[in-house]
Design a protein around this motif. Sequence first.
Motif, PDB file in Angstrom:
ATOM      1  N   ILE A 299       0.821  -1.213   0.000  1.00  0.00           N
ATOM      2  CA  ILE A 299       0.000   0.000   0.000  1.00  0.00           C
ATOM      3  C   ILE A 299       0.855   1.264   0.000  1.00  0.00           C
ATOM      4  N   ALA A 300       2.162   1.117  -0.224  1.00  0.00           N
ATOM      5  CA  ALA A 300       3.074   2.266  -0.202  1.00  0.00           C
ATOM      6  C   ALA A 300       3.041   3.008  -1.545  1.00  0.00           C
ATOM      7  N   PRO A 301       3.521   4.273  -1.542  1.00  0.00           N
ATOM      8  CA  PRO A 301       3.436   5.095  -2.757  1.00  0.00           C
ATOM      9  C   PRO A 301       4.310   4.551  -3.885  1.00  0.00           C
TER      10      PRO A 301
ATOM     11  N   GLY B 189       0.424   7.158  -3.310  1.00  0.00           N
ATOM     12  CA  GLY B 189       0.085   7.046  -1.894  1.00  0.00           C
ATOM     13  C   GLY B 189       0.491   8.260  -1.067  1.00  0.00           C
TER      14      GLY B 189
ATOM     15  N   MET C   8       3.139  14.187   6.927  1.00  0.00           N
ATOM     16  CA  MET C   8       3.157  12.916   6.190  1.00  0.00           C
ATOM     17  C   MET C   8       3.159  11.761   7.177  1.00  0.00           C
TER      18      MET C   8
ATOM     19  N   TYR D 203       1.795   4.984   6.942  1.00  0.00           N
ATOM     20  CA  TYR D 203       0.434   4.434   6.840  1.00  0.00           C
ATOM     21  C   TYR D 203       0.456   2.976   6.442  1.00  0.00           C
ATOM     22  N   GLY D 204       1.383   2.236   7.034  1.00  0.00           N
ATOM     23  CA  GLY D 204       1.376   0.790   6.791  1.00  0.00           C
ATOM     24  C   GLY D 204       0.142   0.189   7.437  1.00  0.00           C
TER      25      GLY D 204
END
Lengths: 371, 187
Positions: A114-116, A170, B36, B39-40
């Motif tokens: 889910i990382a950018p 993300g 920022m 957001y894992g």
Amino acid sequence: MPRELLKGNVAMAEAAVRAGVEAYFGYPITPQTELLEWMSHRLPELGRVFLQAESEVAAINMVYGAACTGVRVMSSSSSPGVSLMMEGISYIAGTELPVVLIDVVRGGPGLGNIAPSQGDYNQIVHGGGHGDYHSIVLAPSSVQEAIDLTVLAFDLAEKYQAIVVVMADGNIGQMMEPAELPPMLPIKSEYPEWAVRGAKGRDHRILTSIYMNPEDEEKTNLRILERWNKIEENEIRYREYFLDDAEFVVIGYGTAGRVAFSAVRSARAEGIPVGLLRPITLNPYPFAKVAELANQAHAFLVVEMNTGQMLQDVQLAVAGKVPVEFYGRLGGVVPYPDEVLNEIRRISHEPIAVGVDPRRNWMQRLKTEIS
Amino acid sequence: MQTEIILSGFGGQGIMFAGQLLAYAAMDSGLEVTWMPSYGPEMRGGTANCTIIIADEEIGSPTVLKPKAVMVFNIPSMIRYEPLVVSGGVLIVNSSLMDREITRNEIKSLKIPANEIAESIGSKRLANMVMLGALITKLPVIPIESLEQALDDHIPDRHRHLLDSNFQALREGSVFEELKLIEETDN
């Protein structure tokens, strides 16, 4: 409007609301979910349509149907979800309908993480669905730009009966920045002549992507291409930083673009004559601008969060006049400015290997760096 | 000119909110700012961190490798971030939660028993504000009054009755740091 501290996903959602989106269909996926969540309370509150579909495939086909009525309609997702939508996107393109899609790209391929990431450049910019069509692709690099480009997306979609993808990542979706939202536009009351909204008192209209007669399909393809030519003539957007006297040019978009901006600013402080080109439209791509810069620059450095997908567009525009080097991080890793600064120092101080794929050398450097 | 601050600890310690408060205060002071989050797949008890960049010009990268200041609420965060603070930067450590010694001596560091101070005000959940008060005194990037105004403007409704305790926590963190400074001068 005063500046508010807004999360990218929420900001894009509210921008779409204020641009007059009448219907949203989607399916939750990180790192995009806050966008859908915002729509889930905001649209019903305004008497508009929010629908969480059973899948992305269903969502994009609902978007397809709603777009046929001529209202402003959109969906949003992240990479694996957008892959699922590709068939519907092609049908929408073939039916020549205006649709806005926001893709908050994450690490891949496959389920990835889910990382950018910017790993979907080729999918969104060069392809996606089957058949001959182009999507307009806008790449924001800040929350403010995400707002502005979402509003622009609806205008461009309608102006050219085209699909417009706001391709964020993300980082843009999750970060908060001060930004100004646009005023609330009224829902539109006039609809285009092609829209199907009931045929009482007139001949029926057919919206379809099926042309069994190849000559008819050829005409359709030409019609789509003619619109695309106009888009290429009128809609190329980019931002320049320190380019006037630049002997070295960095090119990056979205999050990689702003990371590169930090690095370029530091390099300037060290006296390196380097500038940054940050494409805002990835399609149509600013080929002419890059070609023009190739007459002034000694070398280019392309920075992406993928294995060098935009790199190929830059190489096409530079046409071998000067070396084009590459630096990328992969799989959801976002480069730090120091990494890009080191690359700028390298290309400005050391000879650059010519006649080899820049990705080969970059891969060797990266493997040493991360081992 | 920009200042990068990383707040790091366990989920549930108010790290994200403390970071947002800094961002609100910076914005309301007319500065540029980015917040920022990590957001894992985070959860209460897991690690959480956020990076706040405050600047008087357009901000590039929203994350940095070597921040100007770090505030750590647990040992994993200390291990990760202590080595990364720039020379001459600031490290604030919640000493209620770790007995680890600070090894860097060319940075400005402070160990503060934030949980004990917070409990003396009424709730250990105010520890994030105690830490923030200390940070903002050691690294005066925005005035403490701006933080108080931001708290008043943005504290969730369900916590509004705790506004005064939050103010007090900020002030006690700030005073702790000030007393420490006086002590150092006396020595």
